[in-house]
Design an enzyme around this catalytic site. Structure first.
Site, PDB file in Angstrom:
ATOM      1  N   VAL A  11       0.824  -1.207   0.000  1.00 49.43           N
ATOM      2  CA  VAL A  11       0.000   0.000   0.000  1.00 49.43           C
ATOM      3  C   VAL A  11       0.863   1.264   0.000  1.00 49.43           C
ATOM      4  O   VAL A  11       0.633   2.186  -0.786  1.00 49.43           O
ATOM      5  CB  VAL A  11      -0.957  -0.004   1.220  1.00 49.43           C
ATOM      6  CG1 VAL A  11      -1.565   1.372   1.451  1.00 49.43           C
ATOM      7  CG2 VAL A  11      -2.053  -1.024   0.984  1.00 49.43           C
ATOM      8  N   ASP A  30      10.673   3.406   5.373  1.00 51.50           N
ATOM      9  CA  ASP A  30      10.458   2.058   5.894  1.00 51.50           C
ATOM     10  C   ASP A  30      11.595   1.700   6.843  1.00 51.50           C
ATOM     11  O   ASP A  30      12.718   2.171   6.689  1.00 51.50           O
ATOM     12  CB  ASP A  30      10.374   1.021   4.766  1.00 51.50           C
ATOM     13  CG  ASP A  30       9.545  -0.194   5.171  1.00 51.50           C
ATOM     14  OD1 ASP A  30       8.386  -0.312   4.718  1.00 51.50           O
ATOM     15  OD2 ASP A  30      10.057  -1.009   5.976  1.00 51.50           O
ATOM     16  N   GLU A 151      -7.606   2.568   2.610  1.00 44.15           N
ATOM     17  CA  GLU A 151      -7.208   2.302   1.227  1.00 44.15           C
ATOM     18  C   GLU A 151      -7.997   1.112   0.680  1.00 44.15           C
ATOM     19  O   GLU A 151      -8.148   0.106   1.344  1.00 44.15           O
ATOM     20  CB  GLU A 151      -5.704   2.018   1.175  1.00 44.15           C
ATOM     21  CG  GLU A 151      -5.167   1.821  -0.217  1.00 44.15           C
ATOM     22  CD  GLU A 151      -5.625   2.902  -1.182  1.00 44.15           C
ATOM     23  OE1 GLU A 151      -5.359   4.085  -0.916  1.00 44.15           O
ATOM     24  OE2 GLU A 151      -6.284   2.588  -2.185  1.00 44.15           O
ATOM     25  N   ASN A 211     -14.730  -4.845   3.161  1.00 44.14           N
ATOM     26  CA  ASN A 211     -14.045  -6.130   2.988  1.00 44.14           C
ATOM     27  C   ASN A 211     -14.920  -7.293   3.447  1.00 44.14           C
ATOM     28  O   ASN A 211     -14.939  -8.361   2.828  1.00 44.14           O
ATOM     29  CB  ASN A 211     -12.709  -6.142   3.741  1.00 44.14           C
ATOM     30  CG  ASN A 211     -11.601  -5.540   2.884  1.00 44.14           C
ATOM     31  OD1 ASN A 211     -11.826  -5.147   1.752  1.00 44.14           O
ATOM     32  ND2 ASN A 211     -10.394  -5.465   3.423  1.00 44.14           N
ATOM     33  N   HIS A 254     -17.446 -15.068  -8.411  1.00 45.00           N
ATOM     34  CA  HIS A 254     -16.718 -16.162  -9.059  1.00 45.00           C
ATOM     35  C   HIS A 254     -16.443 -17.247  -8.027  1.00 45.00           C
ATOM     36  O   HIS A 254     -15.702 -17.016  -7.072  1.00 45.00           O
ATOM     37  CB  HIS A 254     -15.408 -15.658  -9.667  1.00 45.00           C
ATOM     38  CG  HIS A 254     -15.631 -14.565 -10.661  1.00 45.00           C
ATOM     39  ND1 HIS A 254     -16.172 -14.810 -11.905  1.00 45.00           N
ATOM     40  CD2 HIS A 254     -15.438 -13.238 -10.591  1.00 45.00           C
ATOM     41  CE1 HIS A 254     -16.288 -13.670 -12.554  1.00 45.00           C
ATOM     42  NE2 HIS A 254     -15.856 -12.691 -11.777  1.00 45.00           N
ATOM     43  N   CYS A 263      -5.727  -9.337   3.065  1.00 40.61           N
ATOM     44  CA  CYS A 263      -6.749  -8.492   3.698  1.00 40.61           C
ATOM     45  C   CYS A 263      -8.005  -9.231   4.164  1.00 40.61           C
ATOM     46  O   CYS A 263      -8.346  -9.163   5.344  1.00 40.61           O
ATOM     47  CB  CYS A 263      -7.141  -7.371   2.742  1.00 40.61           C
ATOM     48  SG  CYS A 263      -5.809  -6.195   2.481  1.00 40.61           S
ATOM     49  N   LYS A 324      -3.967 -14.522  -5.673  1.00 37.06           N
ATOM     50  CA  LYS A 324      -4.657 -14.163  -6.911  1.00 37.06           C
ATOM     51  C   LYS A 324      -3.601 -13.854  -7.969  1.00 37.06           C
ATOM     52  O   LYS A 324      -2.414 -13.755  -7.629  1.00 37.06           O
ATOM     53  CB  LYS A 324      -5.606 -12.991  -6.702  1.00 37.06           C
ATOM     54  CG  LYS A 324      -4.927 -11.690  -6.338  1.00 37.06           C
ATOM     55  CD  LYS A 324      -5.974 -10.608  -6.420  1.00 37.06           C
ATOM     56  CE  LYS A 324      -5.525  -9.318  -5.827  1.00 37.06           C
ATOM     57  NZ  LYS A 324      -6.539  -8.292  -5.824  1.00 37.06           N
ATOM     58  N   ARG A 331       0.277 -14.203   1.254  1.00 34.28           N
ATOM     59  CA  ARG A 331      -0.340 -14.168   2.574  1.00 34.28           C
ATOM     60  C   ARG A 331      -1.724 -14.841   2.542  1.00 34.28           C
ATOM     61  O   ARG A 331      -2.596 -14.473   1.787  1.00 34.28           O
ATOM     62  CB  ARG A 331      -0.445 -12.720   3.068  1.00 34.28           C
ATOM     63  CG  ARG A 331       0.912 -12.161   3.474  1.00 34.28           C
ATOM     64  CD  ARG A 331       0.844 -10.713   3.910  1.00 34.28           C
ATOM     65  NE  ARG A 331       0.774  -9.797   2.801  1.00 34.28           N
ATOM     66  CZ  ARG A 331       0.832  -8.460   2.913  1.00 34.28           C
ATOM     67  NH1 ARG A 331       0.942  -7.905   4.105  1.00 34.28           N
ATOM     68  NH2 ARG A 331       0.779  -7.689   1.859  1.00 34.28           N
TER      69      ARG A 331
HETATM   70  N1  NAD Z   1      -2.151  -5.151   0.518  1.00 36.54           N
HETATM   71  C1  NAD Z   1      -3.329  -4.672   0.158  1.00 36.54           C
HETATM   72  O1  NAD Z   1      -3.849  -5.030  -0.896  1.00 36.54           O
HETATM   73  C2  NAD Z   1      -4.059  -3.691   1.034  1.00 36.54           C
HETATM   74  C3  NAD Z   1      -5.180  -3.019   0.514  1.00 36.54           C
HETATM   75  C4  NAD Z   1      -5.843  -2.104   1.312  1.00 36.54           C
HETATM   76  C5  NAD Z   1      -5.412  -1.879   2.613  1.00 36.54           C
HETATM   77  N2  NAD Z   1      -4.335  -2.570   3.109  1.00 36.54           N
HETATM   78  C6  NAD Z   1      -3.890  -2.269   4.473  1.00 36.54           C
HETATM   79  O2  NAD Z   1      -2.742  -1.431   4.388  1.00 36.54           O
HETATM   80  C7  NAD Z   1      -1.836  -1.740   5.465  1.00 36.54           C
HETATM   81  C8  NAD Z   1      -0.471  -2.086   4.892  1.00 36.54           C
HETATM   82  O3  NAD Z   1      -0.595  -3.270   4.131  1.00 36.54           O
HETATM   83  P1  NAD Z   1       0.563  -3.788   3.166  1.00 36.54           P
HETATM   84  O4  NAD Z   1       0.027  -4.937   2.425  1.00 36.54           O
HETATM   85  O5  NAD Z   1       1.114  -2.620   2.423  1.00 36.54           O
HETATM   86  O6  NAD Z   1       1.641  -4.271   4.256  1.00 36.54           O
HETATM   87  P2  NAD Z   1       3.185  -4.657   4.032  1.00 36.54           P
HETATM   88  O7  NAD Z   1       3.503  -5.641   5.077  1.00 36.54           O
HETATM   89  O8  NAD Z   1       3.426  -4.968   2.582  1.00 36.54           O
HETATM   90  O9  NAD Z   1       3.966  -3.283   4.328  1.00 36.54           O
HETATM   91  C9  NAD Z   1       4.078  -2.692   5.589  1.00 36.54           C
HETATM   92  C10 NAD Z   1       5.457  -2.037   5.663  1.00 36.54           C
HETATM   93  O10 NAD Z   1       5.522  -1.215   6.832  1.00 36.54           O
HETATM   94  C11 NAD Z   1       6.859  -1.262   7.329  1.00 36.54           C
HETATM   95  N3  NAD Z   1       6.866  -0.764   8.719  1.00 36.54           N
HETATM   96  C12 NAD Z   1       6.339  -1.338   9.818  1.00 36.54           C
HETATM   97  N4  NAD Z   1       6.506  -0.531  10.897  1.00 36.54           N
HETATM   98  C13 NAD Z   1       7.149   0.577  10.454  1.00 36.54           C
HETATM   99  C14 NAD Z   1       7.575   1.786  11.093  1.00 36.54           C
HETATM  100  N5  NAD Z   1       7.371   2.015  12.394  1.00 36.54           N
HETATM  101  N6  NAD Z   1       8.202   2.700  10.335  1.00 36.54           N
HETATM  102  C15 NAD Z   1       8.408   2.492   9.015  1.00 36.54           C
HETATM  103  N7  NAD Z   1       8.007   1.376   8.368  1.00 36.54           N
HETATM  104  C16 NAD Z   1       7.378   0.436   9.077  1.00 36.54           C
HETATM  105  C17 NAD Z   1       7.255  -2.706   7.142  1.00 36.54           C
HETATM  106  O11 NAD Z   1       8.651  -2.866   7.155  1.00 36.54           O
HETATM  107  C18 NAD Z   1       6.619  -3.017   5.773  1.00 36.54           C
HETATM  108  O12 NAD Z   1       7.534  -2.786   4.714  1.00 36.54           O
HETATM  109  C19 NAD Z   1      -2.500  -2.863   6.256  1.00 36.54           C
HETATM  110  O13 NAD Z   1      -3.218  -2.301   7.321  1.00 36.54           O
HETATM  111  C20 NAD Z   1      -3.450  -3.478   5.253  1.00 36.54           C
HETATM  112  O14 NAD Z   1      -4.547  -4.105   5.876  1.00 36.54           O
HETATM  113  C21 NAD Z   1      -3.645  -3.446   2.335  1.00 36.54           C
END
Ligand code: NAD
Length: 439
Positions: A11, A30, A151, A211, A254, A263, A324, A331
């Protein structure tokens, strides 16, 4: 607008790159040094179509930078987005907010001038209140407003979803925060994207409700698929027949092996917990979770029965591992429960995935990985299609049949036509559709 994006995962990286593309000045932060080092070298740590070009062009234009130093990025920013992970907490299914809270504390110490802190991570109702409390406790003099901006992007289509969203939800009661977020998303008004302002708690709940509803829709059609198999109906026609009704809509109907991904499973689990904490029982969502968990494992039994009822000593080829297509994300992928089930039944498993094999090796170390689908099929007693990558739709099926020791195909995504598969001589099983005897 100067933006700091805290968390550069699926995200954070997509949102940061898209905001930069809108013309904002973005620093993606990050804690993971390897990730930031790779991004600085121009390498994209995840598989997401189009992301490499978008990142490269915005880095070149000087609008997008990467850093492990949160303090510098936050001090310069007018808006700080929290996009860190909120996985299921081990043991109880609540959302693990430790990363969000840690980020909030760290942001608090670095704030300079009026700043809007926005939670983009999916977080339980009330998390914005807690982020605000933590920030004000850590830095009482900070001039800050806290907003929620959940998001809705989908992996695999993330850039398009971000740039052409169905809606943007902003939760805040602070006028200055509304103005900043309105300015950040203004470029999207050209795409007619509705910007919906609401209060923070409502915004937080909207994300979980969305969701949970989508997970329910998938689970509903999966149960209709089970019934279709028993009564000799075709679930795809059922889905079309109900989906043409505008009140229902055709998307997310589907039938398949059950939902997975980063998620839906964790967010439905967390929503059930949020509700219980507030003395409400969400029976529909509880049922969705239970049905879906059972379904993933049941898919292994489906493969076993197609292969004659006993998998001991047999080899099963698995095509597609990611949850997918068009992502490398493993995950909670349905393939994990399926493959584990096949192994438990005594099968040897061989698998191929176009992008997810590196991540899959960590989840499924006890299987053989193959570089192409035909090698994967070679000598196998059955083949199961788990993820509907477009490459698999165009396989040379006659060649595939020659590779297999036994021409058994279990298609968990209904990408082939029963008639075609029967004509080619396959024993072909799909989801919720009548099979035809092989010719
Ligand atoms: N993946 C999706 O499709 C999606 C869609 C909508 C919403 N979300 C939500 O968005 C959020 C993030 O999801 P994601 O899939 O991007 O997760 P992710 O695990 O891919 O990324 C999270 C990142 O945050 C970093 N991080 C953690 N703590 C930190 C800190 N204190 N400072 C800096 N960086 C830090 C981690 O190292 C990691 O790279 C979640 O809450 C998820 O539910 C995800």
């Amino acid at each position: 607008m100067r933006i700091a994006m805290i968390g550069t995962g699926y995200v954070g990286l997509v949102s940061g790159a898209c905001f930069a593309d809108f013309g904002h000045q973005v620093t993606c932060v990050d804690k993971d040094r390897n990730k930031i080092a790779a991004l600085r070298r121009g390498e994209i740590p995840i598989f997401e179509p189009g992301l490499d070009a978008l990142v490269a062009s915005n880095v070149r234009a000087g609008r997008l930078a990467f850093s492990t130093e949160l303090a510098g990025a936050v001090a310069e920013a007018e808006a700080v987005f929290i996009a860190v992970g909120t996985p299921s907490r081990r043991g109880d299914g609540h959302a693990d907010l430790s990363y969000v809270h840690a980020a909030a504390r760290e942001i608090a110490t670095a704030l300079a001038g009026f700043t809007v802190v926005i939670t983009k991570s999916t977080v339980p109702v009330g998390t914005g209140d807690e982020v605000e409390r933590l920030i004000r406790l850590t830095n009482p003099s900070a001039d800050v407003a806290i907003a929620s901006n959940p998001e809705f992007l989908r992996e695999g289509a993330a850039i398009r979803d971000f740039k052409f969203p169905d809606r943007i939800v902003v939760g805040t009661s602070d006028d200055r925060a509304r103005k900043v977020l309105g300015d950040i998303y203004r470029p999207l008004s050209l795409n007619q994207a509705p910007l919906m302002f609401t209060d923070r708690r409502t915004a937080e709940l909207i994300k979980y409700a969305a969701n949970a509803f989508l997970a329910t829709k998938i689970t509903f059609i999966n149960e209709m698929a089970d019934l279709s198999e028993r009564v000799g109906a075709d679930v795809q026609e059922v889905a079309r027949g109900i989906g043409l009704d505008n009140r229902i809509g055709s998307k997310f109907l589907h039938a398949g092996p059950g939902f997975g991904g980063s998620c839906f499973p964790k967010d439905t689990r967390a929503l059930v917990k949020i509700a219980l904490d507030n003395d409400v029982q969400l029976r529909i969502i509880e049922a969705v979770l239970a049905v879906n968990d059972n379904r993933k494992r049941a898919m292994a039994r489906k493969v076993s029965s197609a292969a004659g009822g006993n998998l001991r000593g047999k080899t099963v080829a698995v095509l597609g591992l990611t949850f997918k297509p068009d992502t490398d994300d493993m995950r909670e992928a349905p393939s994990i429960a399926l493959v584990t089930g096949l192994l438990d039944m005594g099968a040897t498993v061989r698998a191929h995935d176009p992008a997810g094999m590196e991540q899959a090796r960590r989840e499924l170390p006890d299987i053989e990985y193959c570089d192409d689908p035909y090698l994967c099929a070679r000598g196998a007693d059955a083949l199961v299609l788990v993820t509907e990558w477009v490459q698999f739709r165009a396989l040379d099926l006659a060649r595939l049949k020659r590779e297999l020791a036994h021409p058994v195909v279990v298609d968990l995504r209904n990408i082939y036509r029963p008639k075609d598969m029967a004509a080619l001589g396959f024993i072909y099983e799909s989801i919720g559709r009548p099979s035809e005897p092989p010719k």
